[in-house]
Design a protein around this motif. Sequence first.
Motif, mmCIF file in Angstrom:
data_model
loop_
_atom_site.group_PDB
_atom_site.id
_atom_site.type_symbol
_atom_site.label_atom_id
_atom_site.label_comp_id
_atom_site.label_asym_id
_atom_site.label_seq_id
_atom_site.Cartn_x
_atom_site.Cartn_y
_atom_site.Cartn_z
ATOM 1 N N GLN A 1 0.321 8.313 6.585
ATOM 2 C CA GLN A 1 0.885 7.336 7.516
ATOM 3 C C GLN A 1 2.164 6.707 6.978
ATOM 4 O O GLN A 1 3.161 6.640 7.663
ATOM 5 N N SER A 2 2.099 6.254 5.720
ATOM 6 C CA SER A 2 3.287 5.584 5.175
ATOM 7 C C SER A 2 4.445 6.576 5.090
ATOM 8 O O SER A 2 5.595 6.217 5.325
ATOM 9 N N ARG B 1 -1.920 -1.724 -3.758
ATOM 10 C CA ARG B 1 -2.371 -0.392 -4.182
ATOM 11 C C ARG B 1 -2.791 -0.398 -5.646
ATOM 12 O O ARG B 1 -3.848 0.124 -6.011
ATOM 13 N N CYS C 1 -7.781 -4.597 2.419
ATOM 14 C CA CYS C 1 -7.520 -3.505 3.359
ATOM 15 C C CYS C 1 -6.308 -3.822 4.236
ATOM 16 O O CYS C 1 -5.430 -2.979 4.445
ATOM 17 N N LEU D 1 -5.575 6.407 3.407
ATOM 18 C CA LEU D 1 -5.154 5.180 4.098
ATOM 19 C C LEU D 1 -3.639 5.028 4.140
ATOM 20 O O LEU D 1 -3.065 4.653 5.156
ATOM 21 N N THR D 2 -3.019 5.284 3.001
ATOM 22 C CA THR D 2 -1.595 4.966 2.872
ATOM 23 C C THR D 2 -0.722 6.206 2.822
ATOM 24 O O THR D 2 0.448 6.147 3.179
ATOM 25 N N LEU E 1 -3.202 -3.567 2.312
ATOM 26 C CA LEU E 1 -2.910 -2.216 1.835
ATOM 27 C C LEU E 1 -2.333 -1.337 2.931
ATOM 28 O O LEU E 1 -1.364 -0.592 2.704
ATOM 29 N N CYS E 2 -2.922 -1.403 4.114
ATOM 30 C CA CYS E 2 -2.504 -0.451 5.124
ATOM 31 C C CYS E 2 -2.292 -1.092 6.487
ATOM 32 O O CYS E 2 -2.155 -0.396 7.486
#
Lengths: 208, 208
Positions: free
Chosen positions: A200-201, A80, A140, A196-197, A143-144
């Motif tokens: 979801q995270s 990140r 990518c 992206l993160t 990262l996710c």
Amino acid sequence: MPRQAAFHPHLILDAASRLAARDGPAAATIARIAGELGAPTGSIYHRFASRDVLLGEVWLGAAEAFQRDFGAVLAGDPPREAALAAAAFVPARVRRRADEARLRLLHRREDFLGGAWPGELAARARALQRAAVAGLHEACQRLCGRADAEALRVLRFAVVDAPLAAVLPHLHAREAPPPVVDALVRASAEAALAMLTGPQSRRRAQRR
Amino acid sequence: MPRQAAFHPHLILDAASRLAARDGPAAATIARIAGELGAPTGSIYHRFASRDVLLGEVWLGAAEAFQRDFGAVLAGDPPREAALAAAAFVPARVRRRADEARLRLLHRREDFLGGAWPGELAARARALQRAAVAGLHEACQRLCGRADAEALRVLRFAVVDAPLAAVLPHLHAREAPPPVVDALVRASAEAALAMLTGPQSRRRAQRR
DNA sequence: ACTGTTCTAGAATACTTATTCTATTTTGAG
DNA sequence: CTCAAAATAGAATAAGTATTCTAGAACAGT
């Protein structure tokens, strides 16, 4: 045996770069490049097979230099922070190497070449393209945990497209990007990365 | 008295637009435009004083049409929603009028004209530029109560530069922007606008 | 000093471009 | 039917372009 060279390929590339950065690639005609050096037009063709090869080399050189450093930043850790640093790299690079940035960001390959890459450069161009895609793909994934078309599109926006957009008006105006540009780049990159993160995270963390 | 016109200016403008949108403005040569219509080159000059006037008209037409609608959205109420709607307008417009968008967003005035605006078009170009600046200025003032260079830069990024960046790769690829683009545009616009209205308005609210 | 290789030098070529010029055609009013 | 205005038609012109070609100059090893 040979005679001493008065117009090193390196000098010719420099002159072509300067002209292309200042007035655009279309202005970098063989006659003007030669004029810039005080050389006859024939001497250019003694070093470069064609104008396409010469201008292609100019563009590829700038693109490779930019992407090498950009890719190194993007490959950093943690992912990140690396992505945010890659986004921030764009305006910083533009400030430090304005000519390279003008070549690389203000014009596309087509503006330089018209047609396809000449033989010798095609491989380098393909390698560059592949490296860019691979770098983004890997970042990518790290990262996710996925690298589908949509995730790639979001990451590309965060680290490439949005920083470019923030910087572009100042390239056109031939001025250094003001400090506010860095804030814009960071804010838009964070917003995109959150897609992206972020949710979801958080969801993943709650599930555990 | 006069003979019937076979090549209305309108037809010529259409042919030039099509060529410029498809292959770039440099490809819109007089010979090719005439070829597209089955007309001799002389007939083009019967209608337009020069290639610069013709291509200038093409670019200005697309720019005026885009900006008229964009400006109307940006001038809406309330100002924050209007700004977000203006940002969202960009990908929507690109989907609906791809040719106009390619002309307006993929190329700059310099790619069309080389030099300065020809006489008759200079006033229209100035008016367009002034209207764009004024529209942004007014929206900025309504949005955050100031319109200094920094605030204007941020707003411009939110509603113009970032949406353009999100859409650009798809214009290059000659494909419609996918849905994720709208999410990117919204997220980056919100992030940028937060720099104008977010912290300050919260602080202002707390003071009261 | 000679010699072959590598370079410069710049005129010559072939092509594309915008633009102008000189017919020729069409058309509708008188 | 005639004629002038407004259009088409397309060859001719003038630049500017990349590229090629031929000639001459420099230089290191012999």
